[in-house]
Design an enzyme around this catalytic site. Structure first.
Site, PDB file in Angstrom:
ATOM      1  N   GLN A 155       0.832  -1.217   0.000  1.00  0.00           N
ATOM      2  CA  GLN A 155       0.000   0.000   0.000  1.00  0.00           C
ATOM      3  C   GLN A 155       0.859   1.256   0.000  1.00  0.00           C
ATOM      4  O   GLN A 155       0.563   2.221  -0.692  1.00  0.00           O
ATOM      5  CB  GLN A 155      -0.876   0.031   1.255  1.00  0.00           C
ATOM      6  N   HIS A 172     -12.388  -1.794   1.788  1.00  0.00           N
ATOM      7  CA  HIS A 172     -10.909  -1.846   1.723  1.00  0.00           C
ATOM      8  C   HIS A 172     -10.408  -0.918   0.619  1.00  0.00           C
ATOM      9  O   HIS A 172      -9.505  -0.113   0.799  1.00  0.00           O
ATOM     10  CB  HIS A 172     -10.438  -3.247   1.282  1.00  0.00           C
ATOM     11  N   MET A 173     -10.972  -1.113  -0.581  1.00  0.00           N
ATOM     12  CA  MET A 173     -10.467  -0.403  -1.760  1.00  0.00           C
ATOM     13  C   MET A 173     -10.789   1.081  -1.696  1.00  0.00           C
ATOM     14  O   MET A 173     -10.012   1.910  -2.172  1.00  0.00           O
ATOM     15  CB  MET A 173     -11.058  -1.024  -3.035  1.00  0.00           C
ATOM     16  N   ALA A 174     -11.922   1.420  -1.076  1.00  0.00           N
ATOM     17  CA  ALA A 174     -12.321   2.826  -1.006  1.00  0.00           C
ATOM     18  C   ALA A 174     -11.256   3.677  -0.323  1.00  0.00           C
ATOM     19  O   ALA A 174     -10.913   4.763  -0.801  1.00  0.00           O
ATOM     20  CB  ALA A 174     -13.655   2.955  -0.273  1.00  0.00           C
ATOM     21  N   ASP A 175     -10.706   3.175   0.796  1.00  0.00           N
ATOM     22  CA  ASP A 175      -9.722   4.021   1.475  1.00  0.00           C
ATOM     23  C   ASP A 175      -8.383   4.040   0.744  1.00  0.00           C
ATOM     24  O   ASP A 175      -7.633   5.002   0.830  1.00  0.00           O
ATOM     25  CB  ASP A 175      -9.585   3.676   2.966  1.00  0.00           C
ATOM     26  N   HIS A 194     -11.109   5.074   8.189  1.00  0.00           N
ATOM     27  CA  HIS A 194      -9.929   4.969   7.329  1.00  0.00           C
ATOM     28  C   HIS A 194     -10.098   5.843   6.086  1.00  0.00           C
ATOM     29  O   HIS A 194      -9.173   6.550   5.673  1.00  0.00           O
ATOM     30  CB  HIS A 194      -9.734   3.514   6.870  1.00  0.00           C
TER      31      HIS A 194
END
Length: 347
Positions: free
Chosen positions: A101, A286-289, A312
């Site tokens: 990340q 998960h992907m949104a943040d 997050h």
């Protein structure tokens, strides 16, 4: 002049550090982060955070102050983006996904293709599993014009780790905006159910439970069963994902743990995926943040949707707005939240 970030803002965890270091490195802007993880039971930098910082420093030839366990202040001043092949050892079971990340945005702006060989934990608590990064994160980034490939070599679970993944990325140039509020129609639902140093039926039962839970909701899923005996310790998990006819991909995952039935692991992953599909969102939580950074860097207006305005997500929006002249809109629309921003078109 360094960008100053309060590490206790919002979610107040490692996400602030990861996003701040990534933006500092790729934009070439020094950053000072204070009050790092100040609200946590074990405040300050922990070993897995330090790995991300040292790896980012390696990729940018950065000057770093305060990179020590327990430190609540970090100064990071990048010099020049480098590329090539780098070996990164997180040690024990620190999350490979969280290091990816931090580093993925940096790799997309490196002057030439880069390869990272990372050892640590592939499937650990409080982090996206490696299969999520392979089949959801990396695929979603192609929508922005990014090319990043993640290969799983060996799995590593808590507490001993020992997992390995290879990340390869090419310079992306300028990312393109993505306007996709609707998920679209599911074109394919797939998944991986794994068990390491455990009886093979664990992976099979997880997969069956996931398939059955999705079938009850009208979704047919192909779930690969992966039973291995090459790990340093036992562990299991399930990652499911759905690809749509308009190019979106969303996921749901669950991790096995001692005393948790395999069927529960499979159902948990299925329920997470089903919740996103039911809402018709183009991003899972998960992907949104993770995606807001790419939305801000892209050329043009991006509009995406998710099912939760997590802390997050809100924290990451705040961090990105400290580094770039952008203003996000996050609005509720029925079962979804719409995330919208006019990107800067970097570089």
């Amino acid at each position: 002049m360094a960008v100053r970030i309060d590490g206790s803002y919002g979610e107040g965890g490692g996400q602030i550090l990861r996003t701040s270091i990534a933006l500092s490195a790729l934009l070439g802007k020094p950053v000072e982060i204070v009050n790092i993880r100040a609200k946590r039971a074990n405040p300050g930098l922990q070993p897995q955070h330090l790995t991300g910082v040292s790896a980012a420093a390696l990729l940018t030839d950065a000057e770093v102050e305060g990179a020590a366990k327990g430190s609540t202040r970090l100064f990071f001043k990048p010099k020049a983006l480098k590329c090539g092949t780098f070996n990164i050892d997180i040690g024990t079971a620190g999350s490979i996904s969280l290091v990816v990340q931090t580093l993925a945005p940096i790799l997309l702006y490196a002057p030439c293709p880069t390869k990272l060989v990372i050892t640590g934990g592939t499937d650990v608590a409080w982090a996206p599993p490696i299969d999520y990064m392979r089949f959801v994160f990396a695929r979603y980034l192609t929508r922005f014009g990014a090319r990043i490939a993640i290969e799983l070599v060996k799995r590593g679970h808590y507490p001993r780790g020992g997992g390995k993944a290879v990340v390869q990325a090419e310079p992306a140039g300028r990312l393109r905006a993505v306007d996709s509020v609707e998920f679209g129609r599911p074109a394919k639902i797939a998944g991986v159910s794994h068990a390491v140093n455990l009886p093979p039926h664990v992976a099979e039962r997880q997969a069956r439970a996931a398939r059955e839970a999705l079938a009850k909701l009208g979704y047919a899923a192909e779930v690969e069963v992966e039973a291995r005996n090459d790990g340093l310790g036992p562990g299991s998990g399930v990652v499911l994902w759905a690809e749509s006819d308009v190019g979106n991909v969303v996921g749901g995952d669950a991790l096995g743990e001692r005393g948790k039935p395999a069927e529960e692991v499979g159902r948990e992953a299925a329920e997470k995926l089903a919740a996103v599909l039911k809402a018709g969102a183009s991003l899972d939580p998960h992907m949104a943040d993770m995606v807001v950074l790419y939305m801000a860097l892209a050329q043009g207006r991006s509009r995406l949707s998710t099912t939760e305005a997590t802390m997050h997500l809100q924290t990451n929006i705040y961090i990105v707005e400290q580094f770039l002249p952008v203003k996000f809109k996050l609005e509720r629309a029925g079962p979804r939240y719409i995330i919208e921003v006019e990107g800067v078109g970097y570089p």
